[in-house]
Design a protein around this motif. Structure first.
Motif, PDB file in Angstrom:
ATOM      1  N   UNK A  97      33.275  18.530 -53.173  1.00 33.76           N
ATOM      2  CA  UNK A  97      33.572  17.876 -54.437  1.00 33.76           C
ATOM      3  C   UNK A  97      34.469  16.667 -54.225  1.00 33.76           C
ATOM      4  N   UNK A  98      35.500  16.832 -53.393  1.00 34.30           N
ATOM      5  CA  UNK A  98      36.418  15.716 -53.123  1.00 34.30           C
ATOM      6  C   UNK A  98      35.700  14.545 -52.470  1.00 34.30           C
ATOM      7  N   UNK A  99      34.721  14.828 -51.613  1.00 32.42           N
ATOM      8  CA  UNK A  99      33.967  13.756 -50.967  1.00 32.42           C
ATOM      9  C   UNK A  99      33.169  12.946 -51.983  1.00 32.42           C
ATOM     10  N   UNK A 100      32.745  13.601 -53.081  1.00 33.16           N
ATOM     11  CA  UNK A 100      31.953  12.923 -54.102  1.00 33.16           C
ATOM     12  C   UNK A 100      32.803  12.289 -55.195  1.00 33.16           C
ATOM     13  N   UNK A 101      33.975  12.854 -55.431  1.00 34.83           N
ATOM     14  CA  UNK A 101      34.752  12.478 -56.608  1.00 34.83           C
ATOM     15  C   UNK A 101      36.153  12.047 -56.202  1.00 34.83           C
ATOM     16  N   UNK A 102      36.481  10.748 -56.288  1.00 36.43           N
ATOM     17  CA  UNK A 102      37.792  10.259 -55.835  1.00 36.43           C
ATOM     18  C   UNK A 102      38.947  10.716 -56.707  1.00 36.43           C
ATOM     19  N   UNK A 117      44.456   9.677 -60.515  1.00 37.77           N
ATOM     20  CA  UNK A 117      43.695   8.456 -60.741  1.00 37.77           C
ATOM     21  C   UNK A 117      43.104   8.011 -59.405  1.00 37.77           C
ATOM     22  N   UNK A 118      41.824   7.645 -59.362  1.00 36.77           N
ATOM     23  CA  UNK A 118      41.179   7.324 -58.083  1.00 36.77           C
ATOM     24  C   UNK A 118      41.957   6.306 -57.259  1.00 36.77           C
ATOM     25  N   UNK A 119      42.120   6.623 -55.987  1.00 38.01           N
ATOM     26  CA  UNK A 119      42.792   5.718 -55.066  1.00 38.01           C
ATOM     27  C   UNK A 119      44.296   5.728 -55.155  1.00 38.01           C
ATOM     28  N   UNK A 120      44.865   6.646 -55.942  1.00 39.65           N
ATOM     29  CA  UNK A 120      46.316   6.706 -56.112  1.00 39.65           C
ATOM     30  C   UNK A 120      46.775   8.155 -55.993  1.00 39.65           C
ATOM     31  N   UNK A 121      48.084   8.366 -56.160  1.00 37.70           N
ATOM     32  CA  UNK A 121      48.620   9.722 -56.303  1.00 37.70           C
ATOM     33  C   UNK A 121      49.132   9.945 -57.726  1.00 37.70           C
ATOM     34  N   UNK A 172      45.263  14.980 -67.986  1.00 36.45           N
ATOM     35  CA  UNK A 172      44.223  15.033 -69.006  1.00 36.45           C
ATOM     36  C   UNK A 172      42.903  15.517 -68.411  1.00 36.45           C
ATOM     37  N   UNK A 173      42.591  15.064 -67.209  1.00 34.89           N
ATOM     38  CA  UNK A 173      41.356  15.505 -66.564  1.00 34.89           C
ATOM     39  C   UNK A 173      41.412  16.995 -66.250  1.00 34.89           C
ATOM     40  N   UNK A 174      42.558  17.464 -65.748  1.00 36.15           N
ATOM     41  CA  UNK A 174      42.683  18.891 -65.431  1.00 36.15           C
ATOM     42  C   UNK A 174      42.472  19.735 -66.678  1.00 36.15           C
ATOM     43  N   UNK A 175      43.073  19.346 -67.779  1.00 39.96           N
ATOM     44  CA  UNK A 175      42.913  20.087 -69.029  1.00 39.96           C
ATOM     45  C   UNK A 175      41.472  20.038 -69.507  1.00 39.96           C
ATOM     46  N   UNK A 176      40.853  18.874 -69.395  1.00 44.32           N
ATOM     47  CA  UNK A 176      39.467  18.723 -69.848  1.00 44.32           C
ATOM     48  C   UNK A 176      38.524  19.590 -69.025  1.00 44.32           C
TER      49      UNK A 176
END
Length: 460
Positions: free
Chosen positions: A375-380, A398-402, A407-411
């Protein structure tokens, strides 16, 4: 065989597991109503009228039965359980050996209070935990009812043993909801907000957090030791309390060498090293206790959650001379080491051994890491995959950051529940998805659950 589920296409049917007093539960995701269904909605309305709004629930449905790796709700929907009641039903919900042990004990007596009339299961469990916790030295135990109570008593014991008062805990720590353990817990909302003032003489040191600090274990330990030395002073310090893998804090696994260095410093300075293994203990990480994976032999270990198969029980186990430090009568509690719970715990220990669940936890780790790394390989947005055994998490950013993406985790967790998968969030920033399947879950159901999660991420 396939079972059609509303809105989600065909779902594989796997095996089934027996539950006490009823038919076997098919080990499958199967949705027969919308989520939540009508019966769950009816109960939710009754709950709103009768239960404090301060008591929250992660899932929108009400449970009716559970076993193996599934939870079935009151509307007949079957969910893959990747939460285990927050790491409690490690050997499976209503595990047959646990049900039998509790039933037999209840027929004899349900309570006498060990402080009044003792009984053998309390003693036998103390003997077993002395064998299983890390360290080849004389050990004793005292039993309580909750993880927070165990942690609080570990601090009492350390203070009695050392004659000192200060306690050091770590960033992102979670240790409980009592006044002292709220002081020890790092996260304000919802655990501490509005509940102060808190107990004094609790200090916080920086944890090793490889994803965010990039430090090796010895370097991170040196940083923490410097804080303890300068801000507290070893001569004032009764105990260092640390989770070998943090739970609510985000399933943070310290870099190799961090825990041994902290434990060595504590030993050199007469400080009691307490491993809070409430969530990591009893086979969850592929070892009886996660401390052993780092070669650490704690002075005290706090135990709860998975120890009694869902019954309320906790323990402090450790060096005999430390456990004996408080005055006689200084430890205890009306329900501490209740006979139903100690009987259940002994059945849990037998089940772990007889069913090979230490090895099973390591097999689950391999499957979880394979699916989550793919999943991590497909989703940044998947910034980190970490954990041990059947205690694995992904940190969402957020992609490319830390930068945390709560909001994504809750969703994802909300939509996963709607599609038949129970998954929990955690982390100081609320951006971590944690996976805690029971060790009784089968591979086919796990694969099915992660197929659903792949679809959730793709649509999020």
């Amino acid at each position: 065989m396939t079972t059609l589920t509303p809105g989600h296409g065909p779902q594989r049917t796997t095996g089934s597991t027996p539950t006490h007093g009823g038919p076997a539960l098919p080990q499958e995701i199967r949705l027969v109503t919308e989520v939540p269904g009508p019966r769950s909605r009816e109960l939710a309305a009754r709950r709103t009228a009768a239960v404090s709004a301060a008591v929250g629930s992660s899932m929108p449905f009400f449970a009716h039965a559970a076993g193996g790796g599934v939870v079935v709700d009151v509307d007949g929907n079957s969910y893959a359980d990747l939460g285990s009641g927050i790491a409690v039903t490690t050997v499976g919900n209503s595990a047959p050996a646990v049900v039998q042990a509790v039933t037999e004990q209840a027929a004899r007596f349900t309570h006498t209070c060990f402080m009044i009339t003792p009984y053998d299961s309390y003693v036998e469990l103390a003997e077993r935990l002395a064998e299983l916790t890390p360290g080849d030295f004389a050990k004793k135990s005292a039993f309580f009812t909750s993880g927070a109570e165990a942690v609080e008593n570990a601090v009492k014991i350390a203070r009695a043993h050392t004659g000192r008062q200060a306690v050091v805990v770590f960033d992102h720590a979670y240790h409980g909801r009592t006044n002292l353990t709220m002081a020890m817990t790092a996260k304000n909302m919802p655990y501490k907000n509005g509940f102060g003032p808190f107990a004094p003489e609790v200090y916080r040191a920086p944890l090793s957090y490889p994803f965010r600090d990039g430090l090796d274990g010895p370097t991170a330990a040196a940083r923490a030791i410097a804080v303890m030395d300068k801000q507290v002073g070893a001569a004032n310090l009764a105990a260092i309390v640390v989770e070998p893998v943090q739970g609510e804090g985000g399933f943070i696994v310290p870099a190799p060498g961090f825990l041994p260095a902290i434990a060595a410093w504590a030993r050199e300075n007469g400080v009691v090293f307490v491993a809070d293994e409430v969530q990591t203990g009893l086979a969850r990480t592929g070892a009886w206790f996660a401390s052993a994976l780092e070669g650490v032999e704690p002075d005290l270990v706090t135990i709860a959650k998975g120890v009694a198969g869902g019954l309320p029980l906790s323990a402090v186990t450790g060096r005999a001379e430390v456990l004996d430090a408080p005055v006689t009568g200084g430890l205890g509690g009306t329900y501490g080491g209740n006979p139903l719970a100690t009987a259940a715990a002994l059945a849990v220990l037998r089940t772990v051994e007889e069913d090979g669940l230490l090895a099973r936890a390591r097999q689950i780790e391999e499957l979880l890491f394979r699916r989550l790394r793919a999943l991590a390989d497909r989703d940044p947005r998947v910034g980190d995959v970490r954990g041990r055994g059947a205690m694995v998490a992904v940190e969402l950013v957020a992609p490319g950051t830390t930068e945390p993406d709560a909001a994504l985790a809750k969703k994802v967790a909300t939509e996963a529940a709607r599609r038949g998968v129970v998954v929990l969030t955690c982390g100081t920033d609320g951006n971590v998805l944690r996976f805690l399947p029971p060790l009784s879950i089968d591979d086919a159901l796990l694969e099915q659950a992660f197929d659903v999660l792949d679809g959730v991420f793709a649509s999020a």
